[in-house]
Design an enzyme around this catalytic site. Structure first.
Site, PDB file in Angstrom:
ATOM      1  N   CYS A  19     -74.063  10.809  43.053  1.00 30.77           N
ATOM      2  CA  CYS A  19     -73.692  11.398  41.853  1.00 30.77           C
ATOM      3  C   CYS A  19     -72.370  12.243  41.894  1.00 30.77           C
ATOM      4  CB  CYS A  19     -74.718  11.890  41.030  1.00 30.77           C
ATOM      5  SG  CYS A  19     -76.075  10.828  40.572  1.00 30.77           S
ATOM      6  N   ILE A  20     -72.353  13.055  43.320  1.00 27.22           N
ATOM      7  CA  ILE A  20     -71.677  13.937  43.418  1.00 27.22           C
ATOM      8  C   ILE A  20     -70.336  13.819  44.219  1.00 27.22           C
ATOM      9  CG2 ILE A  20     -73.498  15.833  42.931  1.00 27.22           C
ATOM     10  CD1 ILE A  20     -73.153  16.483  46.089  1.00 27.22           C
TER      11      ILE A  20
END
Length: 340
Positions: A332-333
Site C-alpha cells: 500500500c505504501i
C-alpha cells in the site's frame, strides 16, 4: 495507442513512496508518530537495497525524511496529506514502444469518509507522473492502485466493493469499469472477487482492496490470503475467494492456480480482528519485501512460500505491524515505476 500495466515482477526503474506527515493517520501522540515514521523509513531503506527509491515528502517533513532515509534515496518536495503512495499516486503503464504513461485516477480518500484528509494528495497522480517524465493518462474513475492487481498479460483482479462503491463511483457498473481499465491499463479480462478482508470494511478501511487478499505471482498463479482459523471471520472470506479464483480463467484462457499464503496466528488486536496479510508485499528488482508480524514461525513460512512463488528473488521481511495499525501494508505504501 494501447497502454498496458506490466506485471509487478517486470523490471523497475524505481519505487515511489510518500513520507508520513502529521495528521489523523500518523497518530495522536509523539510515540505513535515516531513509530509511523520509522515503519515507512524501514520499508524505504529495505527497497533501496534492491532498486532506486524516490520519496515524496511534504514541506513540513523534508528534513526528517532526509535524516531518516538511506542517503541513496531521493527526496522530493510536494504538498501531501495522505501518504499511501499505491493509492494516491499514479499507476504506471507502458505503450507498445515502451513509452511510460501514468494513469491519474481520481482519489477521494477511499470514498470520502469524514475522517480522511485527502485533498492535497489527490494531486500526486499528476505530480509524480510529471516527475517521472510520464505521459499523463487522465481518468474519471475513482480508483486506487491497491484496488487492482494485474498479471501483465491482460488480466486484472479487483473486488466488487471498491470500483462499484457508490461513494466512489455512484453510476458505475462492471461494464463501465472494465471498459475504463481496458483503456487505461490494458486489462482485457477482469476477475471480480466478491469482497476484501473483514477489517477493511471498518471506519478506517478501504472497503475491500484486492491487494491485501490476492495477488498475481505470475500469469495463471495467484497468491491468496488464507485465514486458517475458523474463529476469524476471514476464514469464510478466504474460502469464498478461493472458490471464485478456482472457477476463473485469465485473459489467455488459463485456469487459475491458487497458492495459499497462510495468515499469522494472531487473530485480534486492541481494535478487533486483524487483517494481517503476507499478500500485501512489494516485488522489487531481484527481491521481495514482505510484511512481518513478529511471529517467527509464521513469518518464516511466508518467506518460504514467496521464495517458491518468485524464483531467484531474495525475500526480506520488514515489521509491518505499525503500517497495518494505520490501515495498510507494504504494498500500500509503495508504487513501482516500470523500466521504459
Amino acid at each position: 495507442m494501447t497502454w498496458r500495466m506490466p506485471a509487478e515482477t517486470a523490471e523497475h526503474e524505481r519505487t515511489w513512496m510518500a513520507f508520513p506527515r502529521e495528521g489523523v493517520t500518523l497518530g495522536a501522540t509523539a510515540e505513535e508518530r515516531q513509530e509511523g515514521y520509522e515503519a515507512w523509513a524501514a520499508v524505504a531503506n529495505a527497497v533501496a537495497g534492491f532498486e532506486p527509491v524516490t520519496m515524496v515528502a511534504d514541506p513540513s517533513e523534508v528534513a526528517r525524511a532526509r535524516r531518516m532515509l538511506d542517503g541513496a534515496i531521493e527526496v522530493v518536495e510536494a504538498p501531501l496529506d495522505e501518504f499511501w503512495m499505491r493509492d494516491v499516486g499514479p499507476t504506471f503503464v507502458l505503450d507498445e514502444g515502451g513509452r511510460l504513461g501514468a494513469v491519474d485516477w481520481i482519489f477521494n480518500g477511499w470514498g470520502a469518509p469524514a475522517w480522511a484528509e485527502w485533498q492535497l494528495s489527490a494531486a500526486l497522480g499528476t505530480t509524480v507522473g510529471a516527475l517521472a517524465g510520464a505521459e499523463r493518462i487522465g481518468s474519471l474513475l475513482v480508483n486506487e492502485g491497491g484496488g487492482i492487481h494485474v498479471d501483465g498479460e491482460g488480466t486484472v483482479l479487483l473486488t466488487e466493493t471498491v470500483q462499484l462503491d457508490p461513494r466512489r463511483n455512484p453510476h458505475a457498473d462492471r461494464a463501465r469499469v472494465e471498459a475504463e481499465l481496458a483503456r487505461t491499463i490494458g486489462a482485457e479480462h477482469a476477475i471480480w472477487l466478491p469482497r476484501g478482508l473483514t477489517r477493511d470494511y471498518e471506519e478506517f478501511g478501504t472497503n475491500g482492496h484486492v491487494d491485501i487478499v490476492a495477488a498475481f505471482a505470475s500469469p495463471g498463479r495467484v497468491l491468496l490470503h488464507e485465514q486458517q482459523d475458523p474463529a476469524h471471520p476471514d476464514h469464510a472470506v478466504s474460502q469464498e475467494i478461493r472458490a471464485v479464483l478456482e472457477a476463473s480463467t485469465d485473459a489467455r484462457g488459463r485456469a487459475i492456480e491458487v497458492i495459499a499464503l497462510p495468515a499469522p496466528a494472531t487473530l485480534r488486536d486492541d481494535e478487533g480482528f486483524v487483517d494481517w496479510s503476507y499478500v500485501n508485499h512489494s516485488v522489487v528488482n531481484g527481491g521481495v519485501v514482505v510484511c512481518g508480524f513478529g511471529e517467527p514461525e509464521a513469518d518464516a513460512r511466508a518467506r518460504a512460500v514467496l521464495v517458491q512463488a518468485y524464483p531467484g528473488r531474495e525475500v526480506v521481511t520488514v515489521d509491518a505491524r505499525p503500517i497495518f495499525a494505520r490501515g495498510g501494508g507494504i504494498h500500500c505504501i509503495t508504487q513501482q515505476q516500470p523500466r521504459a
